[in-house]
Design a protein around this motif. Structure first.
Motif, PDB file in Angstrom:
ATOM      1  N   VAL A  68       0.856  -1.189   0.000  1.00  0.00           N
ATOM      2  CA  VAL A  68       0.000   0.000   0.000  1.00  0.00           C
ATOM      3  C   VAL A  68       0.893   1.240   0.000  1.00  0.00           C
ATOM      4  O   VAL A  68       2.077   1.171   0.321  1.00  0.00           O
ATOM      5  CB  VAL A  68      -0.957   0.034   1.218  1.00  0.00           C
ATOM      6  N   SER A  69       0.306   2.376  -0.363  1.00  0.00           N
ATOM      7  CA  SER A  69       1.032   3.652  -0.359  1.00  0.00           C
ATOM      8  C   SER A  69       0.247   4.678   0.441  1.00  0.00           C
ATOM      9  O   SER A  69      -0.994   4.661   0.448  1.00  0.00           O
ATOM     10  CB  SER A  69       1.241   4.163  -1.790  1.00  0.00           C
ATOM     11  N   ALA A  70       0.982   5.564   1.106  1.00  0.00           N
ATOM     12  CA  ALA A  70       0.373   6.700   1.805  1.00  0.00           C
ATOM     13  C   ALA A  70       0.465   7.898   0.868  1.00  0.00           C
ATOM     14  O   ALA A  70       1.511   8.537   0.761  1.00  0.00           O
ATOM     15  CB  ALA A  70       1.102   6.969   3.119  1.00  0.00           C
ATOM     16  N   LEU A  71      -0.613   8.183   0.166  1.00  0.00           N
ATOM     17  CA  LEU A  71      -0.607   9.240  -0.839  1.00  0.00           C
ATOM     18  C   LEU A  71      -0.775  10.610  -0.192  1.00  0.00           C
ATOM     19  O   LEU A  71      -1.682  10.829   0.618  1.00  0.00           O
ATOM     20  CB  LEU A  71      -1.729   9.019  -1.854  1.00  0.00           C
ATOM     21  N   SER A  72       0.093  11.528  -0.555  1.00  0.00           N
ATOM     22  CA  SER A  72       0.031  12.897  -0.050  1.00  0.00           C
ATOM     23  C   SER A  72      -1.044  13.679  -0.789  1.00  0.00           C
ATOM     24  O   SER A  72      -1.610  13.224  -1.792  1.00  0.00           O
ATOM     25  CB  SER A  72       1.381  13.583  -0.244  1.00  0.00           C
ATOM     26  N   GLY A  92     -11.242   2.119  -3.398  1.00  0.00           N
ATOM     27  CA  GLY A  92     -10.855   2.099  -1.984  1.00  0.00           C
ATOM     28  C   GLY A  92      -9.665   2.976  -1.663  1.00  0.00           C
ATOM     29  O   GLY A  92      -8.535   2.641  -2.000  1.00  0.00           O
ATOM     30  N   ALA A  93      -9.924   4.112  -1.027  1.00  0.00           N
ATOM     31  CA  ALA A  93      -8.873   5.011  -0.555  1.00  0.00           C
ATOM     32  C   ALA A  93      -9.257   5.460   0.841  1.00  0.00           C
ATOM     33  O   ALA A  93     -10.252   6.164   1.013  1.00  0.00           O
ATOM     34  CB  ALA A  93      -8.723   6.220  -1.486  1.00  0.00           C
ATOM     35  N   ASN A  94      -8.493   5.040   1.827  1.00  0.00           N
ATOM     36  CA  ASN A  94      -8.864   5.343   3.210  1.00  0.00           C
ATOM     37  C   ASN A  94      -8.080   6.541   3.728  1.00  0.00           C
ATOM     38  O   ASN A  94      -6.844   6.515   3.768  1.00  0.00           O
ATOM     39  CB  ASN A  94      -8.588   4.142   4.112  1.00  0.00           C
ATOM     40  N   PRO A  95      -8.758   7.613   4.146  1.00  0.00           N
ATOM     41  CA  PRO A  95      -8.042   8.772   4.674  1.00  0.00           C
ATOM     42  C   PRO A  95      -7.463   8.477   6.058  1.00  0.00           C
ATOM     43  O   PRO A  95      -8.035   7.702   6.831  1.00  0.00           O
ATOM     44  CB  PRO A  95      -9.126   9.851   4.761  1.00  0.00           C
ATOM     45  N   GLY A 123      -3.706  12.526   4.330  1.00  0.00           N
ATOM     46  CA  GLY A 123      -3.437  11.757   3.124  1.00  0.00           C
ATOM     47  C   GLY A 123      -4.351  10.556   3.071  1.00  0.00           C
ATOM     48  O   GLY A 123      -5.316  10.450   3.846  1.00  0.00           O
ATOM     49  N   HIS A 124      -4.079   9.638   2.155  1.00  0.00           N
ATOM     50  CA  HIS A 124      -4.904   8.440   1.993  1.00  0.00           C
ATOM     51  C   HIS A 124      -4.011   7.204   1.885  1.00  0.00           C
ATOM     52  O   HIS A 124      -2.965   7.242   1.237  1.00  0.00           O
ATOM     53  CB  HIS A 124      -5.766   8.536   0.733  1.00  0.00           C
ATOM     54  N   ILE A 125      -4.440   6.126   2.504  1.00  0.00           N
ATOM     55  CA  ILE A 125      -3.789   4.834   2.357  1.00  0.00           C
ATOM     56  C   ILE A 125      -4.508   4.085   1.233  1.00  0.00           C
ATOM     57  O   ILE A 125      -5.717   3.855   1.305  1.00  0.00           O
ATOM     58  CB  ILE A 125      -3.842   4.000   3.651  1.00  0.00           C
ATOM     59  N   PRO A 229      11.927   0.713  12.244  1.00  0.00           N
ATOM     60  CA  PRO A 229      10.594   1.230  12.572  1.00  0.00           C
ATOM     61  C   PRO A 229       9.466   0.274  12.194  1.00  0.00           C
ATOM     62  O   PRO A 229       9.556  -0.471  11.217  1.00  0.00           O
ATOM     63  CB  PRO A 229      10.512   2.517  11.743  1.00  0.00           C
ATOM     64  N   LEU A 230       8.405   0.328  12.966  1.00  0.00           N
ATOM     65  CA  LEU A 230       7.170  -0.398  12.690  1.00  0.00           C
ATOM     66  C   LEU A 230       6.065   0.612  12.422  1.00  0.00           C
ATOM     67  O   LEU A 230       5.827   1.502  13.239  1.00  0.00           O
ATOM     68  CB  LEU A 230       6.784  -1.274  13.885  1.00  0.00           C
ATOM     69  N   ALA A 231       5.382   0.470  11.278  1.00  0.00           N
ATOM     70  CA  ALA A 231       4.274   1.364  10.932  1.00  0.00           C
ATOM     71  C   ALA A 231       2.992   0.558  10.816  1.00  0.00           C
ATOM     72  O   ALA A 231       2.974  -0.529  10.235  1.00  0.00           O
ATOM     73  CB  ALA A 231       4.560   2.085   9.621  1.00  0.00           C
ATOM     74  N   LEU A 232       1.910   1.109  11.385  1.00  0.00           N
ATOM     75  CA  LEU A 232       0.565   0.554  11.254  1.00  0.00           C
ATOM     76  C   LEU A 232      -0.265   1.571  10.488  1.00  0.00           C
ATOM     77  O   LEU A 232      -0.503   2.685  10.978  1.00  0.00           O
ATOM     78  CB  LEU A 232      -0.057   0.304  12.627  1.00  0.00           C
ATOM     79  N   LEU A 233      -0.701   1.197   9.281  1.00  0.00           N
ATOM     80  CA  LEU A 233      -1.407   2.118   8.404  1.00  0.00           C
ATOM     81  C   LEU A 233      -2.882   1.734   8.332  1.00  0.00           C
ATOM     82  O   LEU A 233      -3.211   0.579   8.019  1.00  0.00           O
ATOM     83  CB  LEU A 233      -0.781   2.090   7.006  1.00  0.00           C
ATOM     84  N   PRO A 234      -3.799   2.671   8.611  1.00  0.00           N
ATOM     85  CA  PRO A 234      -5.216   2.331   8.733  1.00  0.00           C
ATOM     86  C   PRO A 234      -5.884   2.037   7.388  1.00  0.00           C
ATOM     87  O   PRO A 234      -5.719   2.784   6.420  1.00  0.00           O
ATOM     88  CB  PRO A 234      -5.816   3.592   9.377  1.00  0.00           C
TER      89      PRO A 234
END
Length: 420
Positions: A68-72, A92-95, A123-125, A229-234
């Motif tokens: 997945v990408s975190a779009l700016s 599907g784009a989750n803010p 942004g959106h995941i 680092p550990l990232a949790l993206l919604p």
């Protein structure tokens, strides 16, 4: 709909010329390459996109891509102007509206909230396959774009006036301007003799999807551990996509675990901020590297996206940098056409390189510094960086600058990325 050629067909296309001549040949129809081709459409150019395989058209309900990408905001504007954002939103784009970052060793933390900037989100995941499919569909509807897919490159012949791309089936695609959008291990870059600088991080990024016991609060969570680092993206359905960067030894341990043990390790690494985490589905890992091309351009050639630069994923900036590359190169091509200049000449291409190389260098250096700083658990350094996080969190103007930069709210953006 634009015809898509199958280069692997057993029936030869006898109507196609041996050498097909284009103004722009983009090698790589992934997210960045597709965005560039679409941005250059409708300008009187003959465009070809060479891609090894077409994107998936559908997938089972409830299945989430591992990547997945975190779009700016800047990337969202670019995709909207290219006619892809509406389709992305539908697929599907989750803010995410907040971000929480904290240090495992020193205890410092920093929090970002879109509301403090008067923005609806940070942004959106979005799943990578969703972004690529939406862009690919715009290419299929563009009559001036020819999709050459699936296709493999075996050779590139470059002269002062054109580049000839020799494909695995013997067909030759020739173009005035060749663009390498074929990823971190770019074959076009290698065959063109452009060297890179950088180093391996001796880390791998483990990706998976997990179900938290508690709601993710539309927040991106990131904890800096000594091993990475550990990232949790919604995600929209309540799950989170994880990107867990770990040393080679730690990655081996984590990948060897069963699902229950991995879920327990993940819960512990996140300090159970969202309660127990349960991994759902497969896991994958990819090696991490700092890499920067020594040149972005040569006469008749340009590099964009990961072909030009590879950055640590800790801030999720990789694809955003790539979209800005595509937007700046498209702007340079627009200006060349407007002034009657050669789109493949160095006058146009160096404008692109000047616009992007400095910003990309700064971002790569910043991510590298953060990675090295937070990968050290020496008590004095841990105390200093945690103090820095805490102070930054309390100084509103500095926090606002960080947020504006991450959102893409600056004034030096290419036209496609500016406010609509």
């Amino acid at each position: 709909m634009q015809e898509t050629e199958s280069m692997s067909s057993s029936i030869p296309d006898t109507t196609a010329p041996q050498d097909a001549l284009f103004d722009l040949v983009v090698v790589g129809g992934g997210m960045v390459g597709a965005a560039l081709a679409r941005a250059c459409s409708g300008k009187g150019l003959r465009i070809a996109v060479i891609e090894t395989r077409a994107p998936r058209r559908d997938w089972p309900a409830g299945e989430i891509d591992l990547r997945v990408s975190a779009l700016s905001r800047a990337s969202q504007r670019i995709l909207a102007r290219l006619g892809a954002w509406e389709r992305i939103a539908a697929l599907g784009a989750n803010p995410y509206r907040k971000m929480c970052v904290w240090d495992a060793s020193g205890g410092g933390s920093i929090h970002f909230d879109a509301q403090s900037l008067g923005e609806p989100d940070l942004g959106h995941i979005v799943e990578n396959r969703v972004i690529q499919l939406a862009l690919w569909e715009t290419l299929e509807s563009s009559p001036d774009i020819r999709l050459v897919c699936p296709a493999s490159i075996v050779e590139i012949e470059r002269t002062e006036t054109e580049s000839r791309v020799v494909l695995g089936d013997g067909q030759v695609i020739a173009g005035r301007l060749l663009v390498a959008a074929d990823g971190r291990d770019s074959l076009v870059r290698e065959l063109s003799g452009i060297e890179t600088e950088g180093r391996d991080y001796d880390q791998r990024a483990i990706v998976a999807n997990v179900l938290p016991q508690e709601w993710h609060q539309e927040t991106a969570w990131q904890r800096f551990l000594p091993t990475g680092p550990l990232a949790l993206l919604p995600l929209a359905d309540g799950r989170c996509s994880i990107v867990w960067s770990a040393t080679e030894a730690r990655a081996d341990e984590l990948l060897a675990m069963g699902d229950a043990a991995f879920s327990a390790a993940l819960t512990d690494a996140s300090e159970a901020r969202l309660g127990p985490l349960v991994v759902e589905g497969p896991r994958a890992a990819f090696p991490l590297r700092l890499q920067h091309a020594k040149q972005y351009v040569l006469p008749g050639l340009a590099l964009v996206g990961d072909a030009a630069h590879a950055v640590h994923p800790l801030a999720g900036q990789g694809v955003n940098l790539g979209f800005l590359d595509a937007a700046e190169l498209a702007a340079a091509i627009d200006l060349a056409l407007e002034r009657g200049r050669d789109i493949a000449g160095l006058w146009a291409l160096r404008r692109y390189e000047r616009a992007r190389r400095g910003d990309n260098t700064a971002m790569l250096a910043a991510m590298d510094l953060i990675k090295r700083t937070f990968s050290n658990d020496l008590p004095p350094l841990a105390a200093a960086r945690s103090l820095g996080l805490t102070l930054t969190d309390r100084i509103s103007p500095i926090k606002a600058l960080f947020m504006e930069r991450a959102l893409g709210l600056g004034s030096d953006l290419p036209p496609l990325a500016r406010p609509i």
